[in-house]
Motif scaffolding. Structure first.
Motif: not given
Length: 217
Positions: A51, A70, A79, A83
């Motif tokens: 981030d 990730t 999120t 990201t």
């Protein structure tokens, strides 16, 4: 090649680091928190957060490729698009291509055009629906990015640690299944596919892989 792996501590990222080191590439392994006590020869650990695009752009600069492996923590699936955007922004700023290891959710179901894995409770049980939906959103985030040079790898329905055979099947946007309907690959063989794509880019934006079908596929 000089390769940066983001999410290097994860199941996929750690296997990609190992496979790339095995092939003699120059590796930067990005860890968000604590790095492992031991890393393969030729691997340099760096601290970074997906981030923080400004910081990551500096890490990516000069690299031939970035692997984004990730995954959000349970409960933080919302999120994932932000990201992913931050990673794409960093790669674009560094002018480095990025291979995003995503999910199977955006793949079409064999024999059922227009219906994706996300729509199937057979492949996506209720407890995995949030992360599957996040993976589908992740691919849309890649498609919407105005500048990044990206390729998105969808694993099969089941991805887990296992044996490195060095063999796999490759497809595009439809889930690869075996004769009995299962769809799987080891994280080790997925890493082989990642490095093969980095070393010999196909030009495809979205592709998938699966293990060799024991029944002969």
């Amino acid at each position: 090649m000089k390769i940066v792996v983001v999410g290097a501590a994860g199941m996929v990222g750690s296997r990609v680091v190992g496979e790339a080191a095995r092939r003699g590439h120059d590796l930067l392994a990005v860890f968000r928190r604590t790095r492992p006590a031991e890393l393969p020869p030729g691997v340099t650990a760096v601290e970074g957060d997906a981030d923080e695009p400004g910081r990551l752009a500096e890490v990516f600069r000069g690299a031939d490729a970035v692997v984004a492996a990730t995954r959000p923590a349970p409960g933080d699936e919302h999120t994932f698009p932000a990201t992913t955007t931050a990673l794409l922004d960093a790669a674009a700023a560094a002018r480095t291509r990025v291979l995003v290891v995503g999910g199977a959710a955006p793949l079409e179901i064999p024999g059922d055009p227009g219906r994706t894995v996300l729509d199937s409770p057979v492949y996506v049980p209720r407890q995995y629906r949030d992360i599957a939906a996040a993976s589908a959103a992740q691919l849309e985030t890649c498609r919407a990015h105005p500048a990044a040079d990206w390729v998105y790898l969808s694993p099969p329905a089941v991805l887990e640690p296992g044996e490195r055979t060095g063999a796999y099947r490759r497809g595009t946007t439809t889930l690869l299944t075996e004769a009995d309907g299962t769809s799987r690959i080891s994280a080790e063989d997925l890493a082989v596919a990642v490095l093969d794509e980095l070393e010999h880019p196909s030009g495809e934006r979205h592709f998938t892989v699966a293990r060799r079908d024991p029944a002969g596929g």
